[in-house]
Structures are given as structure tokens and as C-alpha cells.
Design a protein around this motif. Structure first.
Motif, PDB file in Angstrom:
ATOM      1  N   GLN A 258       8.542  -8.224   1.390  1.00 23.38           N
ATOM      2  CA  GLN A 258       8.313  -6.804   1.131  1.00 23.38           C
ATOM      3  C   GLN A 258       9.482  -6.219   0.346  1.00 23.38           C
ATOM      4  O   GLN A 258      10.651  -6.458   0.674  1.00 23.38           O
ATOM      5  CB  GLN A 258       8.160  -6.038   2.446  1.00 23.38           C
ATOM      6  CG  GLN A 258       7.011  -6.505   3.315  1.00 23.38           C
ATOM      7  CD  GLN A 258       6.945  -5.742   4.630  1.00 23.38           C
ATOM      8  OE1 GLN A 258       6.702  -4.533   4.659  1.00 23.38           O
ATOM      9  NE2 GLN A 258       7.176  -6.443   5.726  1.00 23.38           N
ATOM     10  N   GLN A 260      10.671  -2.371  -1.382  1.00 22.33           N
ATOM     11  CA  GLN A 260      10.347  -0.949  -1.440  1.00 22.33           C
ATOM     12  C   GLN A 260      11.465  -0.146  -2.096  1.00 22.33           C
ATOM     13  O   GLN A 260      12.639  -0.371  -1.834  1.00 22.33           O
ATOM     14  CB  GLN A 260      10.084  -0.398  -0.031  1.00 22.33           C
ATOM     15  CG  GLN A 260       9.739   1.088  -0.019  1.00 22.33           C
ATOM     16  CD  GLN A 260       9.140   1.533   1.288  1.00 22.33           C
ATOM     17  OE1 GLN A 260       8.154   0.966   1.763  1.00 22.33           O
ATOM     18  NE2 GLN A 260       9.724   2.558   1.891  1.00 22.33           N
ATOM     19  N   GLU A 262      12.618   3.853  -2.512  1.00 21.42           N
ATOM     20  CA  GLU A 262      12.396   5.194  -1.975  1.00 21.42           C
ATOM     21  C   GLU A 262      13.263   6.184  -2.737  1.00 21.42           C
ATOM     22  O   GLU A 262      14.484   6.047  -2.778  1.00 21.42           O
ATOM     23  CB  GLU A 262      12.727   5.243  -0.483  1.00 21.42           C
ATOM     24  CG  GLU A 262      12.313   6.549   0.179  1.00 21.42           C
ATOM     25  CD  GLU A 262      12.486   6.514   1.684  1.00 21.42           C
ATOM     26  OE1 GLU A 262      13.610   6.830   2.137  1.00 21.42           O
ATOM     27  OE2 GLU A 262      11.526   6.152   2.388  1.00 21.42           O
ATOM     28  N   SER A 272       7.788   6.938  -2.919  1.00 21.58           N
ATOM     29  CA  SER A 272       8.048   5.534  -2.632  1.00 21.58           C
ATOM     30  C   SER A 272       7.132   4.639  -3.449  1.00 21.58           C
ATOM     31  O   SER A 272       5.986   4.992  -3.740  1.00 21.58           O
ATOM     32  CB  SER A 272       7.869   5.238  -1.139  1.00 21.58           C
ATOM     33  OG  SER A 272       6.540   5.510  -0.732  1.00 21.58           O
ATOM     34  N   GLY A 274       6.167   0.431  -3.315  1.00 20.65           N
ATOM     35  CA  GLY A 274       6.392  -0.790  -2.548  1.00 20.65           C
ATOM     36  C   GLY A 274       5.385  -1.872  -2.861  1.00 20.65           C
ATOM     37  O   GLY A 274       4.264  -1.591  -3.296  1.00 20.65           O
ATOM     38  N   GLN A 276       4.058  -5.904  -1.269  1.00 20.55           N
ATOM     39  CA  GLN A 276       4.120  -6.910  -0.210  1.00 20.55           C
ATOM     40  C   GLN A 276       3.357  -8.143  -0.651  1.00 20.55           C
ATOM     41  O   GLN A 276       2.207  -8.050  -1.096  1.00 20.55           O
ATOM     42  CB  GLN A 276       3.543  -6.381   1.097  1.00 20.55           C
ATOM     43  CG  GLN A 276       3.652  -7.379   2.259  1.00 20.55           C
ATOM     44  CD  GLN A 276       3.167  -6.807   3.580  1.00 20.55           C
ATOM     45  OE1 GLN A 276       2.598  -5.724   3.622  1.00 20.55           O
ATOM     46  NE2 GLN A 276       3.399  -7.542   4.662  1.00 20.55           N
ATOM     47  N   GLN A 304       0.215  -3.440  -3.378  1.00 19.04           N
ATOM     48  CA  GLN A 304       1.138  -2.513  -4.036  1.00 19.04           C
ATOM     49  C   GLN A 304       0.778  -1.096  -3.621  1.00 19.04           C
ATOM     50  O   GLN A 304      -0.401  -0.718  -3.625  1.00 19.04           O
ATOM     51  CB  GLN A 304       1.068  -2.655  -5.559  1.00 19.04           C
ATOM     52  CG  GLN A 304       2.062  -1.800  -6.321  1.00 19.04           C
ATOM     53  CD  GLN A 304       1.518  -0.424  -6.691  1.00 19.04           C
ATOM     54  OE1 GLN A 304       0.331  -0.280  -6.950  1.00 19.04           O
ATOM     55  NE2 GLN A 304       2.379   0.572  -6.680  1.00 19.04           N
TER      56      GLN A 304
END
Length: 322
Positions: A258, A260, A262, A272, A274, A276, A304
Motif C-alpha cells: 500500500q 498513500q 496525503e 489523498s 492511494g 494497493q 487506486q
């Protein structure tokens, strides 16, 4: 008489001074060894069209998320606990309500070091993952492909952890980690979903033996967590977990990665972005072909998410007296 008066005045002064000293004396405050950090947020996005020549469907999406941390630290002992949840939905014109995100995760690490200077710890780690609601291969909403505790993953192991608090960096290596996969939905268990042993059928299609609802593995686990400010008001967070089972196809690596970003707009508004990535050789993909659910081999799963919303963060240090 005069001497008695002097003695009485002196006694009163001593008594007053002593009483004042008692009043001024306080039991000093001490800070608890427990620290907490709580963060909750809600992202929302909406798009609508009126006489839009290029076309398009009205839609609205929402994502509720939270992160709660509890840390106990004293001398050479450190105990970190974390609860993460995410749940997102989307409603698009002409379609039913659909789930976009669903996660419930608990992490707990107990670590001990030989001295107060070293950044290396002897550590035991526990991890739990599942979801809140059924998952579907849309547009088929009659047959679920996942459910609460189907799957659920438990990791429990011992090893060594490098923890640099100043750099917000963790690296954990466990040569002995027990992994349990639960599939408590019997239909999914009969299908052999998520790597459990599937049901056995006779020549007439009748079930001879039900599918197993659990699967256990023993292997090696490597995790890494890193958080840093890459630019003013832009935080970057990286989490990766790598696991390989000793007994079943050692060398096949389960990946959960993961990333991310922010970005802080102000104290309460944050954006944000991110991604995974998941790969697990035991997870077979499902897709719809002519309204029939077809199972194929394992594939890389990629998600996403981008959003902007309200985030409320509150920290607390418990004060005790003694």
C-alpha cells in the motif's frame, strides 16, 4: 505574661507557616506510559449532468475511514496497537448501490530491546484482516464472491524489528509466522475459495465431504512501514507485507503493498491518493461471462483511490497523579 504572649505568637507563626507549606505542597503530575492517536475522515465525490452534449451518468461516492493507535512504552518495552477501517460506496445513475472499499484491520506488536539506545527489538506481531460486507462481481449481485470472515486472515509470529522513531521507519522480519485463512461462508468454502480445501462431490453432484473453512500455513514474514513528509503539507506512507509458506510451494510470495499520499489543505480538509497491490497464489479471480460466474487463476489485484474530504484527528496523553 509577656513571655507567654511571645510564645503564643511564635507558635501561631510556626503553625501558619507549616499550614501554608502543606497547602503549597502538591503531588507532582506524571505522564502515563500510554499514548493514543485517533483519526476519522469522510471523503465524498459527486458529478451530475444536465443537457450535457458529451453524455455521462450522474454519480455520487462516499468513503468513511478511520485509524486508531494505542502505544505503551516503558524503558525497554514497547507495545503498539492499531485499528484501521475503511468502507466506501458508489451510486451511479441506472445502477444499484455498489461497494468500492471494505477493510477491517487490527495490528499489534510487542517488542523488547536489551538497552534503551538500540533500535533493534525482539518482537512478536499479530495481524488480522477481514471485511464488513459481502463482495460481488458486478453486475451479478445474487452470488457473493466474498463475505465477512470469508476471507479473514490471522498472522501470528516472532522475530526481530528495527524501529527508528525519528525517521518513522519500521522493518520486521519473522522466520516463524503462523498464518490462518478463514472462510466461514460454507458455499465459498465448498468452492475452495481463498485456498481452503474445496468440497468433494460424487458422480451425481452430491456433496460427500464439505469444504474446509480454514487453512493453516507456517512461513516467513517480512514487513516494512515508512512515513515521511516529502514536501510541505504532503505526507507519504508506504506499507508492504511479504509472506511465503515453507510447506506449500515455498518461494511463492504473497504480496500486500500500500502506498498513500496525503495532502493537507487546512486543519480539517485533506486530499489523498492511494494504491494497493495484492498478489496471493491461493486467491483465484472470478469474472462474469454471459451472466455466469467463471473462476480463473490468480492475478495481480490493483486498487487506486483518490479523494478529498474532512478529517478529524485528536491525540490524547493520559495524565495520572502519584
Amino acid at each position: 505574661m509577656f513571655k507567654k504572649s511571645i510564645f503564643l505568637i511564635a507558635s501561631l507563626l510556626l503553625l501558619q507557616n507549616g499550614f501554608s507549606q502543606v497547602i503549597r505542597t502538591k503531588i507532582p503530575d506524571t505522564i502515563s506510559n500510554w499514548k493514543s492517536k485517533n483519526k476519522v475522515g469522510f471523503d465524498i465525490s459527486q458529478i451530475s449532468f444536465v443537457n450535457w452534449n458529451a453524455g455521462g451518468n450522474n454519480s455520487i461516492s462516499g468513503l468513511l475511514k478511520g485509524n486508531f493507535k494505542r502505544n505503551y512504552s516503558i524503558d525497554k518495552l514497547n507495545w503498539d496497537n492499531e485499528l484501521i477501517f475503511r468502507y466506501g460506496i458508489n451510486k451511479q445513475e441506472g445502477q444499484e448501490l455498489r461497494k468500492t472499499d471494505d477493510q477491517l484491520q487490527i495490528n499489534s506488536t510487542v517488542a523488547f530491546r536489551n538497552d534503551t539506545i538500540s533500535k533493534w527489538f525482539y518482537a512478536g506481531k499479530f495481524n488480522f484482516n477481514t471485511q464488513f460486507y459481502n463482495g460481488y462481481s458486478y453486475p451479478n449481485t445474487d452470488v457473493s464472491i466474498s463475505a465477512p470472515f470469508a476471507p479473514a486472515y490471522f498472522f501470528l509470529g516472532i522475530g526481530a524489528e528495527y524501529f527508528n522513531k525519528k525517521e518513522h521507519l519500521r522493518f520486521y522480519l519473522s522466520p516463524l509466522t503462523h498464518k490462518t485463512t478463514l472462510v466461514l461462508n460454507q458455499r465459498l468454502a465448498n468452492e475452495g475459495a481463498f485456498g481452503v480445501d474445496k468440497a468433494i462431490y460424487d458422480e451425481n453432484g452430491n456433496i460427500v465431504s464439505l469444504g474446509k473453512k480454514s487453512r493453516t500455513e507456517l512461513g516467513v514474514l517480512v514487513t516494512n512501514e515508512w512515513e515521511t513528509e516529502i514536501y510541505k503539507n504532503i505526507m507519504f506512507e508506504n506499507r508492504i507485507s511479504l509472506y511465503s509458506d515453507y510447506l506449500n510451494h515455498f518461494g511463492n510470495i504473497d504480496v500486500n503493498w500500500q502506498i498513500q499520499f496525503e495532502m493537507t489543505v487546512n486543519e480539517y480538509v485533506k486530499a489523498s491518493i492511494g494504491t494497493q497491490l495484492i498478489y496471493d497464489d491461493d486467491i483465484k479471480t472470478k469474472k462474469q461471462v454471459d451472466n455466469i460466474q467463471v473462476i480463473s487463476g490468480p492475478k495481480i489485484q490493483l486498487k487506486q483511490i483518490m479523494g478529498i474530504g474532512i478529517v478529524y484527528e485528536f491525540k490524547k496523553k493520559t495524565i495520572t497523579t502519584g
